[in-house]
Motif scaffolding. Structure first.
Motif, PDB file in Angstrom:
ATOM      1  N   UNK A 200      -7.522  15.074  -8.320  1.00 26.06           N
ATOM      2  CA  UNK A 200      -7.682  16.510  -8.532  1.00 26.06           C
ATOM      3  C   UNK A 200      -8.426  16.796  -9.831  1.00 26.06           C
ATOM      4  N   UNK A 201      -8.167  15.986 -10.853  1.00 24.22           N
ATOM      5  CA  UNK A 201      -8.890  16.134 -12.120  1.00 24.22           C
ATOM      6  C   UNK A 201     -10.380  15.875 -11.924  1.00 24.22           C
ATOM      7  N   UNK A 202     -10.704  14.928 -11.051  1.00 27.74           N
ATOM      8  CA  UNK A 202     -12.098  14.553 -10.870  1.00 27.74           C
ATOM      9  C   UNK A 202     -13.001  15.712 -10.483  1.00 27.74           C
ATOM     10  N   UNK A 203     -12.474  16.637  -9.681  1.00 27.31           N
ATOM     11  CA  UNK A 203     -13.267  17.797  -9.254  1.00 27.31           C
ATOM     12  C   UNK A 203     -12.715  19.114  -9.802  1.00 27.31           C
ATOM     13  N   UNK A 204     -11.782  19.024 -10.755  1.00 23.64           N
ATOM     14  CA  UNK A 204     -11.136  20.227 -11.297  1.00 23.64           C
ATOM     15  C   UNK A 204     -10.607  21.117 -10.167  1.00 23.64           C
ATOM     16  N   UNK A 205      -9.891  20.490  -9.241  1.00 25.09           N
ATOM     17  CA  UNK A 205      -9.404  21.190  -8.053  1.00 25.09           C
ATOM     18  C   UNK A 205      -8.083  21.899  -8.340  1.00 25.09           C
ATOM     19  N   UNK A 206      -8.025  23.177  -8.022  1.00 22.93           N
ATOM     20  CA  UNK A 206      -6.794  23.939  -8.157  1.00 22.93           C
ATOM     21  C   UNK A 206      -6.144  24.178  -6.807  1.00 22.93           C
ATOM     22  N   UNK A 207      -4.908  24.693  -6.841  1.00 26.02           N
ATOM     23  CA  UNK A 207      -4.183  24.990  -5.618  1.00 26.02           C
ATOM     24  C   UNK A 207      -2.798  24.378  -5.649  1.00 26.02           C
ATOM     25  N   UNK A 208      -2.085  24.493  -4.546  1.00 25.35           N
ATOM     26  CA  UNK A 208      -0.735  23.944  -4.422  1.00 25.35           C
ATOM     27  C   UNK A 208      -0.796  22.764  -3.463  1.00 25.35           C
ATOM     28  N   UNK A 209      -0.235  21.629  -3.878  1.00 26.75           N
ATOM     29  CA  UNK A 209      -0.330  20.404  -3.087  1.00 26.75           C
ATOM     30  C   UNK A 209       1.027  19.701  -3.046  1.00 26.75           C
ATOM     31  N   UNK A 210       1.469  19.363  -1.834  1.00 22.59           N
ATOM     32  CA  UNK A 210       2.636  18.501  -1.692  1.00 22.59           C
ATOM     33  C   UNK A 210       2.191  17.059  -1.901  1.00 22.59           C
ATOM     34  N   UNK A 211       2.770  16.416  -2.894  1.00 26.27           N
ATOM     35  CA  UNK A 211       2.448  15.020  -3.188  1.00 26.27           C
ATOM     36  C   UNK A 211       3.629  14.200  -2.695  1.00 26.27           C
ATOM     37  N   UNK A 212       3.494  13.719  -1.479  1.00 28.18           N
ATOM     38  CA  UNK A 212       4.620  13.116  -0.782  1.00 28.18           C
ATOM     39  C   UNK A 212       4.096  12.155   0.277  1.00 28.18           C
ATOM     40  N   UNK A 213       4.926  11.236   0.693  1.00 28.52           N
ATOM     41  CA  UNK A 213       4.489  10.249   1.677  1.00 28.52           C
ATOM     42  C   UNK A 213       4.449  10.848   3.080  1.00 28.52           C
ATOM     43  N   UNK A 214       4.034  10.001   4.033  1.00 30.84           N
ATOM     44  CA  UNK A 214       3.874  10.455   5.416  1.00 30.84           C
ATOM     45  C   UNK A 214       5.164  10.407   6.224  1.00 30.84           C
ATOM     46  N   UNK A 215       6.184   9.741   5.702  1.00 30.78           N
ATOM     47  CA  UNK A 215       7.329   9.418   6.553  1.00 30.78           C
ATOM     48  C   UNK A 215       8.664   9.797   5.911  1.00 30.78           C
ATOM     49  N   UNK A 216       9.127  11.037   6.118  1.00 34.65           N
ATOM     50  CA  UNK A 216      10.489  11.363   5.705  1.00 34.65           C
ATOM     51  C   UNK A 216      11.474  10.493   6.475  1.00 34.65           C
ATOM     52  N   UNK A 217      12.431   9.916   5.762  1.00 37.52           N
ATOM     53  CA  UNK A 217      13.302   8.921   6.394  1.00 37.52           C
ATOM     54  C   UNK A 217      14.713   9.017   5.827  1.00 37.52           C
ATOM     55  N   UNK A 218      15.714   8.576   6.604  1.00 37.44           N
ATOM     56  CA  UNK A 218      17.092   8.550   6.095  1.00 37.44           C
ATOM     57  C   UNK A 218      17.190   7.599   4.908  1.00 37.44           C
ATOM     58  N   UNK A 219      17.893   7.985   3.863  1.00 34.69           N
ATOM     59  CA  UNK A 219      17.941   7.130   2.669  1.00 34.69           C
ATOM     60  C   UNK A 219      18.563   5.764   2.917  1.00 34.69           C
ATOM     61  N   UNK A 220      19.526   5.682   3.849  1.00 30.94           N
ATOM     62  CA  UNK A 220      20.160   4.392   4.114  1.00 30.94           C
ATOM     63  C   UNK A 220      19.178   3.392   4.733  1.00 30.94           C
ATOM     64  N   UNK A 221      18.146   3.898   5.409  1.00 35.45           N
ATOM     65  CA  UNK A 221      17.150   3.004   6.002  1.00 35.45           C
ATOM     66  C   UNK A 221      16.307   2.331   4.921  1.00 35.45           C
ATOM     67  N   UNK A 222      16.041   3.036   3.835  1.00 34.47           N
ATOM     68  CA  UNK A 222      15.250   2.472   2.744  1.00 34.47           C
ATOM     69  C   UNK A 222      16.005   1.325   2.082  1.00 34.47           C
ATOM     70  N   UNK A 223      17.297   1.519   1.860  1.00 35.95           N
ATOM     71  CA  UNK A 223      18.106   0.456   1.254  1.00 35.95           C
ATOM     72  C   UNK A 223      18.159  -0.756   2.173  1.00 35.95           C
ATOM     73  N   UNK A 224      18.319  -0.518   3.468  1.00 37.14           N
ATOM     74  CA  UNK A 224      18.371  -1.632   4.415  1.00 37.14           C
ATOM     75  C   UNK A 224      17.055  -2.395   4.436  1.00 37.14           C
ATOM     76  N   UNK A 225      15.941  -1.680   4.348  1.00 40.82           N
ATOM     77  CA  UNK A 225      14.637  -2.346   4.353  1.00 40.82           C
ATOM     78  C   UNK A 225      14.465  -3.202   3.101  1.00 40.82           C
ATOM     79  N   UNK A 226      14.872  -2.664   1.957  1.00 37.80           N
ATOM     80  CA  UNK A 226      14.770  -3.420   0.708  1.00 37.80           C
ATOM     81  C   UNK A 226      15.656  -4.660   0.760  1.00 37.80           C
ATOM     82  N   UNK A 227      16.847  -4.535   1.321  1.00 33.38           N
ATOM     83  CA  UNK A 227      17.743  -5.684   1.424  1.00 33.38           C
ATOM     84  C   UNK A 227      17.151  -6.763   2.320  1.00 33.38           C
ATOM     85  N   UNK A 228      16.488  -6.359   3.399  1.00 29.13           N
ATOM     86  CA  UNK A 228      15.861  -7.338   4.286  1.00 29.13           C
ATOM     87  C   UNK A 228      14.759  -8.101   3.563  1.00 29.13           C
TER      88      UNK A 228
END
Length: 300
Positions: A200-228
Motif C-alpha cells: 500500500x505504501x508503494x502506491x500511496x493507496x488509501x482505503x479500508x482493507x481487511x488484512x486476513x487469510x483466506x481460510x477462517x477455521x476453528x481454533x482447535x484445528x490449528x493446534x491439531x495441525x501444528x501438533x501433527x
C-alpha cells in the motif's frame, strides 16, 4: 526512487516484522516504544528507536518533520487515540507527509453469526476496545480528508508468526484446544501484515482493507495441525463452556465471522501465506517458528 522515510508509532511485533521485510537503501524506518529496554530489539529490526509515552517530544517532532509515510500501531484509549491526542497538530503540519496507515482490527465488525463480512459490512463492535477502534478509524480517515492525504485502514485478524504461534504453545505446554461448535477465526501471519503495508505504501493507496487469510477455521484445528507437524499428540479438546478463560479471551469467542480479503487482492497484493497450513509448513520447515532465527525443527 525517491527516498521513503517511514515512522511507526508503536513499533511492536508487527512493526518489527514490517521493518525487517524490506531494508532497501531508499527507505529509512523510525519507530517508538514505551521502554528504553526495547531500543536494541528495534535497532536489530532496522528501526531507529524513540520513546513515546503519550507526550510529543522534540525528538519526535523532528522525526515527523521528515517523515513521508506514517504508520500508527497503538491501540486507542478511553480518552481517544494517543497519537492524535499528542501529535495531531504536528501531523497536520508535516511538510513531507504523503500517506498514513492505521493498523486496526477485524474486531470492529463484531459478531455476524459466522457469516462472511467484507469492508462494506456494518461495524457493530461488541467490546469496548473494538468500539474505540471504530472511533479511532474515523478520526484518522477524517484527518486524512482534512489534510488531503490518503489514509489506509488495515483491519487485522489474529496475528501470528515467529515466537507467537501454536508450535510455540505446544512446546511450552500452554496450547489448548477449546471447542465451541461453529466458531471460526481468521488469522494473519506477520509477514503478510508487513507485505500489505509495503504494498500500500508503494502506491500511496488509501482505503479500508481487511488484512486476513483466506481460510477462517476453528481454533482447535490449528493446534491439531501444528501438533501433527511436530509429531506429537495434540492436547485434548475442552468444551468452551468448561474452559477457564479471562474476560478478554471469552469476549473473542463472543464474535463469530468469516472475514473476506478481496479488497486487498483487488489492490494488487498477493498473500505469502493464504492459510494457516501454508504458514505452519513454512515455519516448521525453516525452523524460524520460535523467534525468527532459522534452526532445525525440534526433535521428538
Amino acid at each position: 526512487m525517491s527516498e521513503k522515510r517511514i515512522f511507526i508509532f508503536g513499533a511492536g511485533y508487527s512493526g518489527k516484522a514490517f521493518a525487517r521485510a524490506n531494508r532497501e537503501a531508499a527507505t529509512t524506518v523510525g519507530g517508538t516504544t514505551r521502554s528504553v529496554e526495547k531500543f536494541e530489539a528495534l535497532r536489530q529490526a532496522g528501526i531507529a528507536p524513540l520513546l513515546f509515552d503519550g507526550a510529543l517530544t522534540g525528538e519526535l517532532t523532528n522525526a515527523l518533520a521528515t517523515t513521508t509515510h506514517l504508520v500508527i500501531s497503538i491501540a486507542p484509549e478511553e480518552a481517544g487515540d494517543p497519537v492524535l491526542n499528542a501529535a495531531r497538530e504536528a501531523i497536520v503540519r508535516m511538510p513531507a507527509l504523503e500517506w498514513i496507515g492505521y493498523l486496526s482490527t477485524v474486531g470492529v465488525y463484531g459478531d455476524h453469526g459466522g457469516a462472511w463480512v467484507d469492508e462494506t459490512a456494518q461495524c457493530r463492535p461488541v467490546s469496548k476496545r473494538s468500539a474505540m477502534r471504530v472511533a479511532a478509524e474515523q478520526d484518522w480517515l477524517r484527518l486524512g480528508r482534512e489534510i488531503g492525504r490518503p489514509v489506509a485502514v488495515l483491519r487485522l485478524s489474529g496475528i501470528y508468526g515467529p515466537g507467537r504461534n501454536a508450535l510455540v504453545n505446544l512446546e511450552n505446554g500452554t496450547a489448548r484446544r477449546l471447542v465451541k461448535p461453529g466458531q471460526v477465526f481468521n488469522r494473519i501471519h506477520c509477514d503478510d501484515i508487513a507485505g500489505a503495508l509495503w504494498h500500500l505504501i508503494g502506491d500511496d493507496t488509501g482505503g479500508i482493507f481487511n488484512v486476513t487469510d483466506d481460510e477462517p477455521a476453528p481454533p482447535q484445528d490449528v493446534v491439531a495441525y501444528a501438533a501433527a507437524l511436530m509429531g506429537i499428540t495434540p492436547p485434548p479438546e475442552i468444551p468452551f463452556e468448561a474452559a477457564q478463560l479471562s474476560p478478554m479471551a471469552r469476549s473473542f469467542y463472543g464474535e463469530n465471522k468469516r472475514v473476506a480479503n478481496a479488497a486487498l487482492k483487488a489492490a494488487g497484493y498477493r498473500f505469502r501465506f493464504p492459510d494457516y497450513r501454508a504458514a505452519f509448513d513454512h515455519m516448521w520447515a525453516s525452523g524460524d517458528w520460535r523467534d525468527g532465527a532459522p534452526r532445525s525443527p525440534m526433535k521428538r
